[in-house]
Enzyme design. Structure first.
Site, PDB file in Angstrom:
ATOM      1  N   HIS A  58      81.863   7.952 140.162  1.00 34.24           N
ATOM      2  CA  HIS A  58      81.630   7.322 141.464  1.00 34.24           C
ATOM      3  C   HIS A  58      80.478   8.004 142.202  1.00 34.24           C
ATOM      4  O   HIS A  58      80.637   9.080 142.761  1.00 34.24           O
ATOM      5  CB  HIS A  58      82.914   7.439 142.302  1.00 34.24           C
ATOM      6  CG  HIS A  58      82.875   6.657 143.583  1.00 34.24           C
ATOM      7  ND1 HIS A  58      84.011   6.092 144.113  1.00 34.24           N
ATOM      8  CD2 HIS A  58      81.869   6.352 144.437  1.00 34.24           C
ATOM      9  CE1 HIS A  58      83.697   5.478 145.258  1.00 34.24           C
ATOM     10  NE2 HIS A  58      82.407   5.622 145.464  1.00 34.24           N
ATOM     11  N   LEU A  61      73.284   5.996 143.810  1.00 38.81           N
ATOM     12  CA  LEU A  61      71.936   6.490 143.484  1.00 38.81           C
ATOM     13  C   LEU A  61      70.861   5.882 144.382  1.00 38.81           C
ATOM     14  O   LEU A  61      69.720   6.326 144.387  1.00 38.81           O
ATOM     15  CB  LEU A  61      71.608   6.225 142.013  1.00 38.81           C
ATOM     16  CG  LEU A  61      72.385   7.084 141.003  1.00 38.81           C
ATOM     17  CD1 LEU A  61      71.972   6.741 139.584  1.00 38.81           C
ATOM     18  CD2 LEU A  61      72.193   8.567 141.267  1.00 38.81           C
ATOM     19  N   ARG A  62      71.230   4.844 145.140  1.00 36.39           N
ATOM     20  CA  ARG A  62      70.336   4.248 146.165  1.00 36.39           C
ATOM     21  C   ARG A  62      69.104   3.541 145.599  1.00 36.39           C
ATOM     22  O   ARG A  62      68.240   3.142 146.381  1.00 36.39           O
ATOM     23  CB  ARG A  62      69.857   5.301 147.161  1.00 36.39           C
ATOM     24  CG  ARG A  62      70.957   6.145 147.800  1.00 36.39           C
ATOM     25  CD  ARG A  62      71.947   5.309 148.556  1.00 36.39           C
ATOM     26  NE  ARG A  62      72.856   6.131 149.355  1.00 36.39           N
ATOM     27  CZ  ARG A  62      74.052   5.722 149.743  1.00 36.39           C
ATOM     28  NH1 ARG A  62      74.490   4.512 149.406  1.00 36.39           N
ATOM     29  NH2 ARG A  62      74.826   6.496 150.476  1.00 36.39           N
ATOM     30  N   ASP A 150      82.625  -1.204 145.959  1.00 41.31           N
ATOM     31  CA  ASP A 150      82.731   0.045 146.733  1.00 41.31           C
ATOM     32  C   ASP A 150      81.850   0.086 147.975  1.00 41.31           C
ATOM     33  O   ASP A 150      80.702  -0.348 147.971  1.00 41.31           O
ATOM     34  CB  ASP A 150      82.387   1.249 145.869  1.00 41.31           C
ATOM     35  CG  ASP A 150      82.584   2.534 146.637  1.00 41.31           C
ATOM     36  OD1 ASP A 150      83.738   2.827 146.975  1.00 41.31           O
ATOM     37  OD2 ASP A 150      81.590   3.221 146.924  1.00 41.31           O
ATOM     38  N   HIS A 230      88.405   7.211 145.651  1.00 41.98           N
ATOM     39  CA  HIS A 230      88.505   8.202 146.741  1.00 41.98           C
ATOM     40  C   HIS A 230      89.816   8.195 147.537  1.00 41.98           C
ATOM     41  O   HIS A 230      89.842   7.863 148.723  1.00 41.98           O
ATOM     42  CB  HIS A 230      87.314   8.095 147.695  1.00 41.98           C
ATOM     43  CG  HIS A 230      86.853   6.696 148.034  1.00 41.98           C
ATOM     44  ND1 HIS A 230      87.701   5.717 148.502  1.00 41.98           N
ATOM     45  CD2 HIS A 230      85.625   6.127 147.965  1.00 41.98           C
ATOM     46  CE1 HIS A 230      86.999   4.621 148.723  1.00 41.98           C
ATOM     47  NE2 HIS A 230      85.751   4.833 148.392  1.00 41.98           N
ATOM     48  N   ASP A 303      81.596  10.752 144.862  1.00 38.96           N
ATOM     49  CA  ASP A 303      81.173   9.815 145.904  1.00 38.96           C
ATOM     50  C   ASP A 303      79.850  10.278 146.529  1.00 38.96           C
ATOM     51  O   ASP A 303      79.641  10.165 147.742  1.00 38.96           O
ATOM     52  CB  ASP A 303      82.246   9.614 146.974  1.00 38.96           C
ATOM     53  CG  ASP A 303      82.014   8.319 147.762  1.00 38.96           C
ATOM     54  OD1 ASP A 303      81.031   7.601 147.475  1.00 38.96           O
ATOM     55  OD2 ASP A 303      82.822   8.019 148.661  1.00 38.96           O
ATOM     56  N   HIS A 307      72.005  10.344 152.396  1.00 47.31           N
ATOM     57  CA  HIS A 307      71.420   9.613 153.523  1.00 47.31           C
ATOM     58  C   HIS A 307      70.284  10.433 154.118  1.00 47.31           C
ATOM     59  O   HIS A 307      70.317  11.660 154.099  1.00 47.31           O
ATOM     60  CB  HIS A 307      72.463   9.361 154.622  1.00 47.31           C
ATOM     61  CG  HIS A 307      73.480   8.343 154.242  1.00 47.31           C
ATOM     62  ND1 HIS A 307      73.180   7.015 154.069  1.00 47.31           N
ATOM     63  CD2 HIS A 307      74.801   8.469 153.971  1.00 47.31           C
ATOM     64  CE1 HIS A 307      74.280   6.358 153.718  1.00 47.31           C
ATOM     65  NE2 HIS A 307      75.276   7.217 153.644  1.00 47.31           N
TER      66      HIS A 307
END
Lengths: 427, 308
Positions: A58, A61-62, A150, A230, A303, A307
């Site tokens: 989980h 990778l954006r 997710d 999670h 997870d 950012h």
């Protein structure tokens, strides 16, 4: 090309022994090699531990769409620095991974630019909207290993039931982000004394619990496995424990932050402690640890949710959810679970290798003869301080900066090739 | 003497001693507010900017007058017609104001913690004029000043706070401040509007409005936003008034000389009936006067000239 790792302590999920690992052409040939075996490259792992490469079921990778937070290069470097050799990335990119083209983009880019094995997870529903099913079959052909919405729950129970049934036909595990958005009701942290004092809208634990209960009941009814992402609450742990006792095919993961931090980390409006699900109470944290101990919680996932600084340096309710996960996961697992005696070291490694591999149905996670040589070499003895400025991730949003931990990744080997060693990356 | 911090972000951050000091200073300031010559030069040469992201009459005007009575340059930023409407972040707006020589920013914001974010990122002082559901420290200070004027002390007072505690920054600041000053806070709210864990701040929760008000020195009503009924927090204003509103019947158990208070603006006939609002025991307008005095005290203690 022959590589020999000597003098290390080899940990497999079921055993721990001094052994020498011989790799030939990217494949493990032996874990009982003589120390004087002829090799092109010899790694002396004296005083170190040799593990199957870690697997993360989980992460985010954006790439594509949010490359200012992370991209294929920085994300897989971050994984390698954390000792992960295989990672499964969630589909909430832009565009969303709800079609084969984006799946192919991720796989091709990871093969070309990535440092570790990347396994895309496709969306359950088109656009993650929870309304119509995404093309799971075509995405499976393109290479997805699982489906999940997710970041967003599938709010409609009928859609979730059909997703389970449909995904099973393509042998795709379904990973559920359990959250009842009506109960979340705009909340930004766990509902409790801390949220009351900070004047922030609280997310009740029941927001997660009622959806965990729903997934368990749908799994029981359809007889199709479901994986709970999670897990963060006491009641969810208990629901999963009872479901397993009843023979329902439910698996579950938690993340290092849920066994390390509580809601109190949000004090002073610390946005690096903001994630979804939110950090919970001390009681929940203890229940998560109990769940890991009795195998109610099968695995630890990161997870990983990078950012940009600007997305965290804002009002708490406006701040983005999530933290950088790869580069602290193993150390937190060792420091918070193994050192206090909650888990044995092999058990921790099982939850970060064999268990996620089994859930994702990928042929990874062991050091058996004939398997791809995905190996992580770790120093579990020396203490060090987490320094986010050293992260390989593009983002630095971690609540663990300054934490003293044990469990430093020294070398990461993917398919017999060293990709990370002594703070350097090798593409 | 000054305050220990450059900012006033909440009563959580200051102790009883500083609260007492602020209230003492406010007492002196009140003499100026109630005199015919409302002008001193304690803030001469200082600039005060109020940055209000939410509507406000009394708090905004109260700060502005407080600053002007003491000779400061006072400016109001109307957020709707500012760069905020163009998407400027709070930090950038704050830095812009600071670059113009602002000594103190008075901020009201709908997000809890916004003043803290601003205070961390600028060198100018920051006063929290109400942030989300978090704190409204100047309101609690003026409330405490009003109680102290009547009773001489806050120690041992019983203060009932009735209504929408959940969304109320006024309630939070009063609970924190009054508890620090040795008063006992008694709460009553619809159970849907009682925040989790509030009793750990030292307040007591009561099962009925009459129980909460019984033997109290002060009964404080809170504004209820009428749109809350759409979120299933209460069914109708009619039912709210009947069970949760302050009316002549349910204040009977309070002490004879008890005060009725409300931070305003009031929904007459919802959280408080007009007979209470307009009664002799009502000090709602006195609260407003004391608001100016308290804000003068704070401005003076944070950015006032050393010599005058």
């Amino acid at each position: 090309m022959r590589m020999l790792i000597i003098n290390g302590t080899v940990i497999q999920w079921d055993k721990i022994e001094k052994a020498n690992v011989l790799i030939e052409e990217g494949t493990i040939v032996s874990t009982k090699a003589a120390p004087d075996t002829d090799a092109d490259k010899i790694i002396d792992a004296d005083g170190l531990y040799v593990l199957p490469g870690l697997i993360d079921a989980h992460c985010h990778l954006r790439d594509p769409g949010f490359e200012y937070k992370e991209d294929m290069v920085s994300g897989t470097k971050s994984a390698a620095r954390g000792g992960f050799t295989s990672i499964a990335c969630m589909p909430n990119t832009n565009p969303v991974v709800d079609n084969a083209a984006v799946v192919r983009y991720i796989i091709e880019k990871s093969k070309k630019e990535g440092y570790v094995n990347v396994f895309p997870i496709g969306a359950i529903s088109k656009g993650l909207d929870g309304i119509e099913l995404a093309e799971m079959g075509i995405m499976k052909e393109a290479g997805i290993v699982a489906v999940s919405d997710d970041g967003k729950p599938v709010m409609n129970s009928d859609v979730m039931k059909k997703a389970l049934i449909y995904a099973a036909q393509f042998d795709l595990p379904v990973i559920s982000h359990c959250e009842d958005l009506n109960l979340t009701d705009g909340g930004s942290m766990n509902e409790g004394l801390t949220s009351t004092v900070l004047g922030l809208r609280g997310i009740p634990a029941s927001s997660e619990d009622v959806m965990v209960a729903r997934e368990i009941l749908l799994s029981e009814y359809t007889k199709i496995p479901v994986h709970i992402a999670h897990v963060s609450t006491k009641a969810s742990v208990e629901l999963i424990r009872q479901a397993k006792k009843r023979g329902i095919k439910v698996t579950a993961e938690t993340c290092p932050h849920y066994f390390t931090l509580t809601e109190e980390a949000c004090k002073n409006y610390n946005t690096n402690a903001k994630m979804n699900p939110p950090l919970r109470s001390r009681e929940d944290l203890e229940a998560v640890i109990e769940g890991l101990k009795d195998d109610t919680i099968d695995m630890i996932a990161t997870d990983h949710a990078p950012h940009h600084f600007d997305e965290k340096n804002v009002e708490f309710e406006k701040a983005a959810n999530g933290i950088v996960g790869f580069e602290t996961a193993l150390a937190l697992g060792y420091t918070k679970l193994v050192e206090p005696g909650h888990l044995s070291l092999p058990k921790l490694i099982e939850k970060m290798t064999v268990s996620p591999a089994k859930m994702l149905r990928i042929d990874k996670g062991t050091l058996e003869r004939g398997k791809a040589a995905d190996i992580t070499i770790v120093d579990f003895d020396s203490e060090y301080t987490v320094d986010v400025s050293k992260f390989a991730s593009k983002s630095k949003n971690s609540p663990f900066d300054g934490f003293k931990v044990k469990g430093k990744v020294m070398t990461t080997i993917v398919g017999g090739k060293i990709v990370y060693e002594k703070h350097e990356f090798f593409g | 003497m000054r305050l220990s911090s450059k900012d006033l972000l909440g009563l959580e951050d200051i102790g009883a001693e500083e609260i007492t000091f602020i209230l003492e200073t406010a007492k002196e300031m009140k003499k100026i507010v109630t005199s015919s010559m409302k002008r001193v030069n304690y803030l001469q040469g200082r600039s005060v900017v109020s940055l209000f992201y939410e509507n406000s009459t009394r708090t905004r005007v109260s700060f502005e007058l407080a600053a002007k009575y003491m000779g400061a340059q006072a400016v109001n930023v109307s957020v709707a017609s500012s760069s905020v409407a163009k998407g400027e972040t709070l930090i950038d707006t704050g830095k812009t104001l600071e670059a113009m020589g602002t000594d103190i920013v008075i901020i009201r914001h709908n997000q809890s913690g916004a003043p803290h974010l601003l205070a961390r990122n600028i060198n100018a002082s920051v006063i929290n004029a109400g942030d989300g559901m978090h704190e409204h420290p100047t309101q609690a200070l003026l409330d405490m000043m009003t109680m102290q004027e009547t009773f001489g002390t806050l120690e041992g007072l019983k203060v009932a706070i009735i209504g929408d505690i959940y969304h109320s920054r006024v309630a939070r600041s009063n609970i924190i401040g009054l508890t620090k000053m040795g008063a006992q806070v008694q709460l009553f709210a619809p159970s849907t509007l009682m925040p989790v864990g509030i009793e750990h701040l030292g307040a007591k929760i009561f099962p009925t409005i009459k129980d909460a008000i019984y033997d109290c020195d002060v009964v404080m009503g809170l504004r209820v936003q009428l749109e809350r009924q759409k979120k299933c927090l209460f069914p109708t204003t009619n039912e709210y008034c009947k069970f949760f509103g302050i009316n002549p019947d349910n204040i009977k158990g309070a002490k004879k000389n008890a005060l009725w208070m409300h931070p305003g603006p009031v929904n007459r006939g919802v959280e408080m009936t007009s007979t209470i609002i307009d009664a002799d025991n009502s000090v709602i307008n006195k609260q407003v006067t004391n608001g100016v005095a308290v804000r003068m005290a704070l401005l003076y203690l944070l950015i006032g000239r050393e010599e005058f």
